[in-house]
Design an enzyme around this catalytic site. Structure first.
Site, short mmCIF file in Angstrom:
data_model
loop_
_atom_site.label_atom_id
_atom_site.label_comp_id
_atom_site.label_asym_id
_atom_site.label_seq_id
_atom_site.Cartn_x
_atom_site.Cartn_y
_atom_site.Cartn_z
N LYS A 151 -1.05 4.93 4.66
CA LYS A 151 -2.05 4.03 5.25
C LYS A 151 -1.88 3.92 6.76
CE LYS A 151 -4.10 -0.56 4.75
NZ LYS A 151 -5.43 0.01 5.05
N HIS A 154 0.82 -1.21 0.00
CA HIS A 154 0.00 0.00 0.00
C HIS A 154 0.86 1.27 0.00
CE1 HIS A 154 -3.27 -2.74 1.15
NE2 HIS A 154 -4.09 -1.78 0.79
N1 LIG Z 1 -13.02 -0.72 2.03
C1 LIG Z 1 -12.31 -0.21 1.03
O1 LIG Z 1 -12.51 -0.54 -0.14
C2 LIG Z 1 -11.26 0.79 1.34
C3 LIG Z 1 -11.01 1.11 2.64
N2 LIG Z 1 -10.12 2.08 2.96
C4 LIG Z 1 -10.03 2.43 4.36
O2 LIG Z 1 -10.69 3.68 4.55
C5 LIG Z 1 -10.09 4.38 5.63
C6 LIG Z 1 -9.69 5.77 5.19
O3 LIG Z 1 -8.67 5.67 4.22
P1 LIG Z 1 -8.10 6.98 3.47
O4 LIG Z 1 -9.20 7.70 2.79
O5 LIG Z 1 -6.93 6.52 2.69
O6 LIG Z 1 -7.60 7.82 4.73
P2 LIG Z 1 -7.37 9.41 4.81
O7 LIG Z 1 -6.53 9.63 6.01
O8 LIG Z 1 -6.93 9.95 3.50
O9 LIG Z 1 -8.84 9.98 5.07
C7 LIG Z 1 -9.54 9.83 6.27
C8 LIG Z 1 -10.31 11.12 6.49
O10 LIG Z 1 -11.18 10.92 7.60
C9 LIG Z 1 -11.13 12.09 8.39
N3 LIG Z 1 -11.60 11.72 9.72
C10 LIG Z 1 -10.93 11.10 10.72
N4 LIG Z 1 -11.72 10.95 11.80
C11 LIG Z 1 -12.92 11.49 11.46
C12 LIG Z 1 -14.15 11.64 12.14
N5 LIG Z 1 -14.31 11.22 13.41
N6 LIG Z 1 -15.18 12.25 11.50
C13 LIG Z 1 -15.04 12.70 10.23
N7 LIG Z 1 -13.90 12.58 9.54
C14 LIG Z 1 -12.86 11.99 10.14
C15 LIG Z 1 -9.70 12.57 8.31
O11 LIG Z 1 -9.57 13.92 8.68
C16 LIG Z 1 -9.40 12.31 6.84
O12 LIG Z 1 -9.75 13.44 6.04
C17 LIG Z 1 -8.94 3.49 6.12
O13 LIG Z 1 -9.39 2.67 7.18
C18 LIG Z 1 -8.65 2.64 4.90
O14 LIG Z 1 -8.02 1.42 5.20
C19 LIG Z 1 -9.39 2.71 2.00
C20 LIG Z 1 -9.55 2.40 0.69
C21 LIG Z 1 -10.50 1.41 0.24
O1 LIG Z 2 -5.97 2.14 3.18
C1 LIG Z 2 -6.14 1.78 1.97
O2 LIG Z 2 -5.70 2.42 1.03
C2 LIG Z 2 -6.93 0.57 1.73
N1 LIG Z 2 -7.53 0.00 2.74
C3 LIG Z 2 -8.33 -1.17 2.67
C4 LIG Z 2 -7.65 -2.30 3.44
O3 LIG Z 2 -7.04 -2.05 4.48
O4 LIG Z 2 -7.76 -3.44 3.01
C5 LIG Z 2 -8.71 -1.54 1.27
C6 LIG Z 2 -7.64 -1.31 0.24
O5 LIG Z 2 -6.64 -2.25 0.46
C7 LIG Z 2 -7.11 0.10 0.34
#
Ligand SMILES: NC(=O)C1=CN([C@@H]2O[C@H](COP(=O)(O)OP(=O)(O)OC[C@H]3O[C@@H](n4cnc5c(N)ncnc54)[C@H](O)[C@@H]3O)[C@@H](O)[C@H]2O)C=CC1
Ligand SMILES: O=C(O)C1=N[C@H](C(=O)O)C[C@H](O)C1
Length: 249
Positions: A138, A134
């Protein structure tokens, strides 16, 4: 009918992409964009029917509690969902009939298929290890996807009567053999330039099989997120995994 959608984590890498995808969807209206410092009540005031959460493992449970208390359906991509957390959410939903929550460790169709293929291959190989790769921003390791893959592979091995994969290594620098998730070794790489990637490596008699998935852009998650938004309004209770919405389970 137009679905009114609010986004938590709206200024993040995923949240901002979700805001774009929802705004571009003919059947959805983006009514609230909430990030740290913004009042969550905007979701209710804006009339959101579905809230999409891509925030942080430390924040997501409190956000979900807020959604369920306010009878808002939720689509959650944030990672960190242990069995205990999922049971807690189930308990909340028991007291909120009609409310739906979809939680998926990965919303990309290719990643869901990778997990399914790994589960199918698992009984046929004595060795298996997972490498997830990643971007360096992350928050968590191993990834939610890798942890879910390890659980699926471990369950499939157990059902086939296989024990732990063989490993005679006794001399190691701590961490060299990765983490153990459900007895499966998981290795986490963090590298500038990457988005989200995973390899599941299988080894048997004179052969190996590698199943690899690459998310090259965060747009890869958007069809799955939009499918979940459309589905959750008619899907009360807890759904874990996009595979259920894709007819793969
Ligand atoms: N299920 C999926 O397909 C995917 C899951 N993810 C997951 O999504 C999550 C976020 O990933 P990213 O967007 O890369 O992180 P990021 O750090 O770029 O974005 C997270 C955002 O949430 C905000 N935030 C934090 N606490 C908050 C709260 N209590 N209320 C409102 N906003 C809040 C932060 O200020 C930030 O802008 C991670 O857990 C990641 O692993 C990421 C990509 C795909
Ligand atoms: O943080 C990410 O970027 C992602 N988070 C998810 C995970 O932890 O599996 C999904 C994807 O891998 C991207």
């Amino acid at each position: 009918m137009t679905i009114k959608v609010g986004v938590l984590g709206a200024r993040g890498r995923m949240g901002s992409e979700v805001c774009r995808a929802v705004s571009a969807a003919d059947d959805m209206e983006l009514v609230a964009q909430v990030d740290v410092g913004d009042p969550r009540d905007q979701l209710v005031a804006g009339g959101a029917q579905v809230v999409v959460d891509f925030t942080h493992p430390d924040a997501v449970m409190d956000n979900l509690r807020f959604c369920v208390d306010n009878r808002l359906h939720a689509v959650v991509g944030t990672t960190g969902f242990t069995t205990e957390r999922l049971e807690t959410v189930r308990g909340w939903l028991d007291g909120a009939p009609g409310v739906g929550v979809v939680i998926a460790p990965n919303f990309s169709v290719g990643a869901v298929l990778m997990m399914r293929f790994a589960e199918l291959a698992a009984p046929h190989f004595e060795s298996v290890e997972i490498v997830e790769l990643h971007h360096p921003g992350k928050a968590d390791a191993p990834s939610g996807t890798a942890a879910r893959t390890a659980d699926l592979v471990a369950d499939a091995r157990k059902a086939a009567g296989l024990g732990e994969p063989p490993d005679a290594t006794t001399q190691e620098v701590e961490g060299a053999r990765g983490a153990r998730v459900s007895d499966i070794r998981v290795h986490s790489v963090r590298l500038a330039g990457l988005v989200a990637h995973q390899e599941v490596l299988f080894g048997g008699h004179g052969e190996t099989l590698t199943i690899r998935h690459d998310s090259l852009s965060r747009t890869s998650f958007m069809p799955g997120v939009l499918l979940a938004v459309r589905s959750v309004v008619d899907r009360p209770g807890l759904t874990v995994g996009l595979e259920h919405l894709l007819g793969l389970r």
